[in-house]
Design a protein around this motif. Structure first.
Motif, PDB file in Angstrom:
ATOM      1  N   TYR A 109       1.029  -1.062  -0.098  1.00  0.00           N
ATOM      2  CA  TYR A 109      -0.058  -0.054  -0.067  1.00  0.00           C
ATOM      3  C   TYR A 109       0.968   1.144   0.154  1.00  0.00           C
ATOM      4  O   TYR A 109       1.928   1.468   0.787  1.00  0.00           O
ATOM      5  CB  TYR A 109      -0.890   0.062   1.237  1.00  0.00           C
ATOM      6  N   GLU A 110       0.512   2.228  -0.782  1.00  0.00           N
ATOM      7  CA  GLU A 110       1.490   3.136  -1.024  1.00  0.00           C
ATOM      8  C   GLU A 110       0.515   4.521  -1.034  1.00  0.00           C
ATOM      9  O   GLU A 110      -0.621   4.553  -1.475  1.00  0.00           O
ATOM     10  CB  GLU A 110       2.193   3.316  -2.292  1.00  0.00           C
ATOM     11  N   VAL A 111       1.165   5.684  -0.378  1.00  0.00           N
ATOM     12  CA  VAL A 111       0.477   7.143  -0.347  1.00  0.00           C
ATOM     13  C   VAL A 111       1.342   8.041  -1.089  1.00  0.00           C
ATOM     14  O   VAL A 111       2.582   7.961  -0.947  1.00  0.00           O
ATOM     15  CB  VAL A 111       0.293   7.573   1.222  1.00  0.00           C
ATOM     16  N   MET A 164       1.278 -10.304  -6.774  1.00  0.00           N
ATOM     17  CA  MET A 164       1.496  -8.899  -6.276  1.00  0.00           C
ATOM     18  C   MET A 164      -0.119  -8.325  -6.283  1.00  0.00           C
ATOM     19  O   MET A 164      -0.719  -8.002  -7.004  1.00  0.00           O
ATOM     20  CB  MET A 164       2.099  -8.131  -7.506  1.00  0.00           C
ATOM     21  N   CYS A 165      -0.438  -7.658  -5.015  1.00  0.00           N
ATOM     22  CA  CYS A 165      -1.430  -6.824  -4.744  1.00  0.00           C
ATOM     23  C   CYS A 165      -1.036  -5.516  -4.253  1.00  0.00           C
ATOM     24  O   CYS A 165      -0.509  -5.372  -3.499  1.00  0.00           O
ATOM     25  CB  CYS A 165      -2.087  -7.870  -3.407  1.00  0.00           C
ATOM     26  N   VAL A 166      -1.493  -4.734  -5.117  1.00  0.00           N
ATOM     27  CA  VAL A 166      -1.025  -3.304  -4.904  1.00  0.00           C
ATOM     28  C   VAL A 166      -2.282  -2.312  -4.793  1.00  0.00           C
ATOM     29  O   VAL A 166      -3.174  -2.277  -5.746  1.00  0.00           O
ATOM     30  CB  VAL A 166      -0.203  -2.631  -6.224  1.00  0.00           C
ATOM     31  N   ALA A 167      -2.084  -1.580  -3.678  1.00  0.00           N
ATOM     32  CA  ALA A 167      -3.296  -0.741  -3.314  1.00  0.00           C
ATOM     33  C   ALA A 167      -2.557   0.432  -3.269  1.00  0.00           C
ATOM     34  O   ALA A 167      -1.723   0.667  -2.408  1.00  0.00           O
ATOM     35  CB  ALA A 167      -3.890  -1.144  -2.098  1.00  0.00           C
ATOM     36  N   LEU A 201      -4.630  -4.744  -8.756  1.00  0.00           N
ATOM     37  CA  LEU A 201      -4.168  -3.404  -8.744  1.00  0.00           C
ATOM     38  C   LEU A 201      -5.767  -2.525  -8.150  1.00  0.00           C
ATOM     39  O   LEU A 201      -6.781  -2.932  -8.827  1.00  0.00           O
ATOM     40  CB  LEU A 201      -4.019  -2.507 -10.047  1.00  0.00           C
ATOM     41  N   GLN A 202      -5.656  -1.886  -6.957  1.00  0.00           N
ATOM     42  CA  GLN A 202      -6.961  -1.226  -6.465  1.00  0.00           C
ATOM     43  C   GLN A 202      -6.279   0.150  -6.205  1.00  0.00           C
ATOM     44  O   GLN A 202      -5.194   0.286  -5.593  1.00  0.00           O
ATOM     45  CB  GLN A 202      -7.307  -1.894  -5.337  1.00  0.00           C
ATOM     46  N   VAL A 203      -7.047   1.132  -6.603  1.00  0.00           N
ATOM     47  CA  VAL A 203      -6.931   2.524  -5.998  1.00  0.00           C
ATOM     48  C   VAL A 203      -7.865   2.857  -5.029  1.00  0.00           C
ATOM     49  O   VAL A 203      -9.156   2.550  -5.034  1.00  0.00           O
ATOM     50  CB  VAL A 203      -7.036   3.533  -7.219  1.00  0.00           C
ATOM     51  N   VAL A 204      -7.234   3.271  -3.866  1.00  0.00           N
ATOM     52  CA  VAL A 204      -7.798   3.806  -2.679  1.00  0.00           C
ATOM     53  C   VAL A 204      -8.274   5.254  -2.770  1.00  0.00           C
ATOM     54  O   VAL A 204      -7.645   6.037  -2.599  1.00  0.00           O
ATOM     55  CB  VAL A 204      -7.153   3.462  -1.324  1.00  0.00           C
ATOM     56  N   PRO A 205      -9.504   5.499  -3.150  1.00  0.00           N
ATOM     57  CA  PRO A 205     -10.139   7.013  -3.474  1.00  0.00           C
ATOM     58  C   PRO A 205     -10.083   7.780  -2.229  1.00  0.00           C
ATOM     59  O   PRO A 205     -10.160   7.152  -0.919  1.00  0.00           O
ATOM     60  CB  PRO A 205     -11.417   6.685  -4.055  1.00  0.00           C
ATOM     61  N   PHE A 206      -9.986   9.166  -2.358  1.00  0.00           N
ATOM     62  CA  PHE A 206      -9.999  10.108  -1.134  1.00  0.00           C
ATOM     63  C   PHE A 206     -11.393  10.020  -0.408  1.00  0.00           C
ATOM     64  O   PHE A 206     -11.402  10.192   0.666  1.00  0.00           O
ATOM     65  CB  PHE A 206      -9.866  11.737  -1.858  1.00  0.00           C
ATOM     66  N   PRO A 213      -7.968   1.769   6.732  1.00  0.00           N
ATOM     67  CA  PRO A 213      -7.589   1.195   7.782  1.00  0.00           C
ATOM     68  C   PRO A 213      -5.782   1.502   8.049  1.00  0.00           C
ATOM     69  O   PRO A 213      -5.490   1.338   9.023  1.00  0.00           O
ATOM     70  CB  PRO A 213      -7.825  -0.358   7.712  1.00  0.00           C
ATOM     71  N   LEU A 214      -5.562   1.978   6.924  1.00  0.00           N
ATOM     72  CA  LEU A 214      -3.992   2.059   6.796  1.00  0.00           C
ATOM     73  C   LEU A 214      -3.646   3.618   6.465  1.00  0.00           C
ATOM     74  O   LEU A 214      -4.377   4.208   5.658  1.00  0.00           O
ATOM     75  CB  LEU A 214      -3.235   1.123   5.982  1.00  0.00           C
ATOM     76  N   SER A 215      -2.832   4.232   7.316  1.00  0.00           N
ATOM     77  CA  SER A 215      -2.548   5.470   7.024  1.00  0.00           C
ATOM     78  C   SER A 215      -0.882   5.791   6.668  1.00  0.00           C
ATOM     79  O   SER A 215      -0.634   6.871   5.847  1.00  0.00           O
ATOM     80  CB  SER A 215      -2.693   6.560   8.434  1.00  0.00           C
ATOM     81  N   LEU A 216      -0.109   4.813   6.682  1.00  0.00           N
ATOM     82  CA  LEU A 216       1.329   4.757   6.239  1.00  0.00           C
ATOM     83  C   LEU A 216       1.466   3.628   5.239  1.00  0.00           C
ATOM     84  O   LEU A 216       0.718   2.638   5.214  1.00  0.00           O
ATOM     85  CB  LEU A 216       2.299   4.701   7.300  1.00  0.00           C
ATOM     86  N   PRO A 217       2.436   3.961   4.164  1.00  0.00           N
ATOM     87  CA  PRO A 217       2.763   3.040   3.445  1.00  0.00           C
ATOM     88  C   PRO A 217       3.308   1.657   4.156  1.00  0.00           C
ATOM     89  O   PRO A 217       3.900   1.536   5.022  1.00  0.00           O
ATOM     90  CB  PRO A 217       3.820   3.564   2.509  1.00  0.00           C
TER      91      PRO A 217
END
Length: 279
Positions: A109-111, A164-167, A201-206, A213-217
């Motif tokens: 998960y990346e921000v 690979m699961c990428v959010a 691949l999933q995009v976590v929208p604003f 549930p996650l705030s940091l990469p």
């Protein structure tokens, strides 16, 4: 007798690298010129690295491993180089990269910025150029950083490839990096990534708001023996966690994030809209 500079290996990772280089060289009875010849460097260059007057590079570290025949050793110069590059500010990153290269499953998960595993060369170069301009890293370190991104991506081409699961937080898509062409190429790379049979691949929208549930990469690895480990970063620190007592709650939070995020088809549609300039 020549005046040999005394080294303090504990003063910095670079000094430890130089002291180790000198120790192995002297154990074999080689002069600096002889070691330089074997590695493809001048004796003066070897001297500068040994005495912590010049930063070692990845190429030099690998050349040293070959010259001393320690490529398969757990204590290679390449390992030391990675600790120099990442160990002081991002603790545990060097070890994390080694495990990442053999993981059976990678969940990340990346921000704010595209993760290194998905960056195009142009995107990576643009990010690195800005870091060099700010004085955060040297041009030489920038070159090594780009080489590391390429190396990590190349490790994904193994057979069989890892699942690979990428959010990605929506900020990763909307933050401009480099030119318009650079961003278009990067967004195209995401679409290509999503089309592979071993990727999600999933995009976590604003709009997910406080339900995120996650705030940091964070990255969670499942190793071939099914052991788990996680790696998380803040602005200045990184932490590699191997204890399931802490890894499992992070994995649970990741699954909750996936459940709350749009599907891969919806996420790819969002990426395509951004490519076309559609709000």
């Amino acid at each position: 007798m020549a005046n040999i500079k005394e080294l303090s290996p504990d003063s910095s990772p670079q000094a430890a690298f130089g002291a180790n280089l000198r120790r192995l060289r002297e154990e074999r009875g080689w002069k600096q010129e002889e070691l330089g010849r074997r590695m493809g460097y001048s004796g003066t260059h070897i001297s500068a690295v040994e005495t912590d007057r010049k930063m070692p590079t990845l190429r030099l570290a690998r050349s040293a491993d070959q010259a001393f025949g320690i490529e398969q050793s757990p204590d290679t110069f390449e390992r030391q180089w990675r600790e120099i590059q990442h160990g002081t500010l991002l603790e545990g990153f060097g070890e994390f990269v080694r495990h990442e290269g053999r993981a059976a499953e990678i969940r990340l998960y990346e921000v704010g910025v595209m993760p290194g595993l998905l960056q195009t060369p142009e995107y990576a170069e643009a990010l690195t150029a800005r870091a060099v301009e700010r004085g955060a890293i040297t041009p030489e370190q920038g070159t090594e950083r780009i080489a590391l991104v390429e190396e990590r991506q190349a490790a994904l081409n193994r057979k069989p490839p890892p699942l690979m699961c990428v959010a990605l937080d929506e900020s990763c898509l909307r933050r401009p990096v480099g030119s318009t062409a650079t961003m278009d190429g990067q967004l195209s790379r995401l679409v290509e990534f999503a089309a592979q049979p071993h990727t999600i691949l999933q995009v976590v929208p604003f709009t997910i708001g406080d339900r995120r549930p996650l705030s940091l990469p964070v990255t969670i690895l499942t190793l071939p023996d099914r052991a788990l480990m996680s790696y998380a970063e803040s602005a200045q620190r990184g932490h590699l966690e191997r204890d399931n007592k802490f890894v499992l709650p992070t994995l649970a939070a990741y699954h909750q994030l996936q459940a709350a995020a749009p599907s891969q088809d919806q996420s790819v549609a969002m990426v395509e809209k951004l490519r076309k300039g559609t709000p």
